[in-house]
Design an enzyme around this catalytic site. Structure first.
Site, mmCIF file in Angstrom:
data_model
loop_
_atom_site.group_PDB
_atom_site.id
_atom_site.type_symbol
_atom_site.label_atom_id
_atom_site.label_comp_id
_atom_site.label_asym_id
_atom_site.label_seq_id
_atom_site.Cartn_x
_atom_site.Cartn_y
_atom_site.Cartn_z
ATOM 1 N N THR A 70 32.131 51.237 44.311
ATOM 2 C CA THR A 70 30.844 50.568 44.051
ATOM 3 C C THR A 70 29.680 51.303 44.702
ATOM 4 O O THR A 70 28.562 51.285 44.193
ATOM 5 C CB THR A 70 30.932 49.104 44.542
ATOM 6 N N THR A 124 36.061 49.514 47.557
ATOM 7 C CA THR A 124 36.564 48.592 48.582
ATOM 8 C C THR A 124 37.907 47.952 48.210
ATOM 9 O O THR A 124 38.621 47.472 49.088
ATOM 10 C CB THR A 124 35.542 47.484 48.882
ATOM 11 N N ASP A 125 38.243 47.953 46.901
ATOM 12 C CA ASP A 125 39.463 47.231 46.484
ATOM 13 C C ASP A 125 40.731 47.791 47.129
ATOM 14 O O ASP A 125 41.635 47.032 47.497
ATOM 15 C CB ASP A 125 39.631 47.286 44.958
ATOM 16 N N SER A 145 38.152 52.330 42.850
ATOM 17 C CA SER A 145 39.352 52.490 43.683
ATOM 18 C C SER A 145 40.644 51.954 43.057
ATOM 19 O O SER A 145 41.723 52.421 43.423
ATOM 20 C CB SER A 145 39.133 51.937 45.090
HETATM 21 N N1 ASP Z 1 36.005 47.574 42.281
HETATM 22 C C1 ASP Z 1 35.296 48.404 43.222
HETATM 23 C C2 ASP Z 1 36.214 49.539 43.693
HETATM 24 O O1 ASP Z 1 37.098 49.284 44.483
HETATM 25 C C3 ASP Z 1 34.860 47.574 44.360
HETATM 26 C C4 ASP Z 1 34.063 48.277 45.424
HETATM 27 O O2 ASP Z 1 34.014 49.487 45.554
HETATM 28 O O3 ASP Z 1 33.456 47.533 46.225
HETATM 29 O O4 ASP Z 1 36.038 50.651 43.282
#
Ligand code: ASP
Length: 327
Positions: free
Chosen positions: A15, A92-93, A59
């Protein structure tokens, strides 16, 4: 302004690299690392930045083999004499898996921080730039040396070995529910409250990808074990109930897996607390320990899986696997 710190930032996507595509009204990776760094204003007062582009992926698209390639790149980068510390941007995932894999495989005194964002750059309150500046301020600090891989988000610093994503939306999502944060970033300076609890190293540049993760629920049976045995899986992690117990209907699957030489590692589906052989009934922790199940302490299932994947790339010896999880 001149400074003596040089920080390598390895971009992988997430993200922090996203904006909303107006055609589909949803976030996708779109920003270049230069565009992201342009939003981290005044950072040149703290460190010279070297951009390294590894990927620009969400991710959930980052597989364990890529995490290993990233670990090799981090190892090479952190070894360089001109580098003070390394920052890795990540979605973050699966950030906690990558951070933990780096923590287990990269042995360096120099600070390494993994960072992401919860809001993309099209949203109000994009947190990518503040998280990045906090991560850079963390890795240039002498106090951040010898702390393993760190996760820096929302001005909090957590150990990769302890942290997990706890909330789907909140900026304050990365928490160490068992032990609390290592420290904070306050006024562009990292302040540590405590030391890391434990640091393990697994010397490998490979990963065994055929490791399953099974979450337990009441009445679940052993069918899924047959599936993984048939598919030639090399290891199984069970997220058990409570203190480390499973429904009796899952016991035949556990027995069959162990008899086939597939290590079974048990952790708990509870967010905190370790597993222990407290209960003696069928499927209780004592029964499972007697069957040869390995206890994964207080790791969440997703991290126990990463650890087992790394261990299986170097050994199939059940005693060594047990030792690496239990001691
Ligand atoms: N769906 C995103 C990822 O993990 C979430 C994020 O980066 O906060 O790439």
């Amino acid at each position: 302004m001149s400074c003596h710190n040089k920080v390598a930032i390895i971009f992988t996507g997430g993200t922090i690299s996203m904006k909303i595509d107006p055609r589909i009204h949803a976030a996708i990776p779109a920003l270049s690392s230069e565009e992201i760094m342009a939003m981290v204003t005044n950072i040149e007062k703290f460190a010279e930045i070297e951009i390294i582009n590894f990927a620009n992926l969400p991710s959930p698209h980052i597989a364990p083999e890529m995490m290993i390639d990233l670990a090799i790149l981090v190892k090479e980068t952190v070894k360089r004499e001109d580098i003070t510390g390394v920052v890795v941007t990540h979605g973050t995932d699966t950030l906690e898996e990558t951070a933990y894999l780096l923590d287990l495989t990269v042995d360096s005194e120099k600070p390494i921080a993994v960072v992401g964002a919860m809001r993309n750059s099209s949203e109000l309150g994009y947190d990518g730039s503040s998280n990045l500046s906090a991560a850079i301020c963390t890795v240039i600090s002498k106090n951040a040396r010898n702390k393993g891989v760190l996760v820096v988000m929302n001005n909090e610093v957590n150990a990769a070995s302890e942290v997990t994503k706890t909330n789907t939306l909140s900026l304050d999502t990365f928490k160490s529910p068992e032990f609390g944060p290592l420290g904070i970033v306050d006024n562009d300076e990292v302040i540590f409250y405590r030391e890391i609890i434990s640091k393990k190293h697994i010397e490998t540049e490979k990963i065994e990808t055929k490791v399953a993760l099974i979450k337990c629920g009441p009445g679940m049976d052993s069918d899924i074990f047959d599936f993984y045995i048939d598919k030639n899986y090399k290891g199984i992690v069970i997220e058990s109930l409570g203190r480390g117990n499973i429904p009796p209907t899952m016991v035949p699957g556990v027995k069959k897996s162990i008899n086939k030489g597939i290590p079974v590692v048990m952790v708990s589906r509870c967010p905190t607390g370790r597993v222990l052989d407290t209960y003696g009934y069928e499927g209780g922790g004592k029964h499972l320990r007697d069957l040869g199940v390995i206890f994964g302490k207080n790791l969440p299932g997703q991290k126990a899986r990463i650890k087992l994947m790394l261990i299986l790339s170097v050994t199939n010896d059940l005693n060594r696997i047990k030792d690496l999880f239990e001691n």
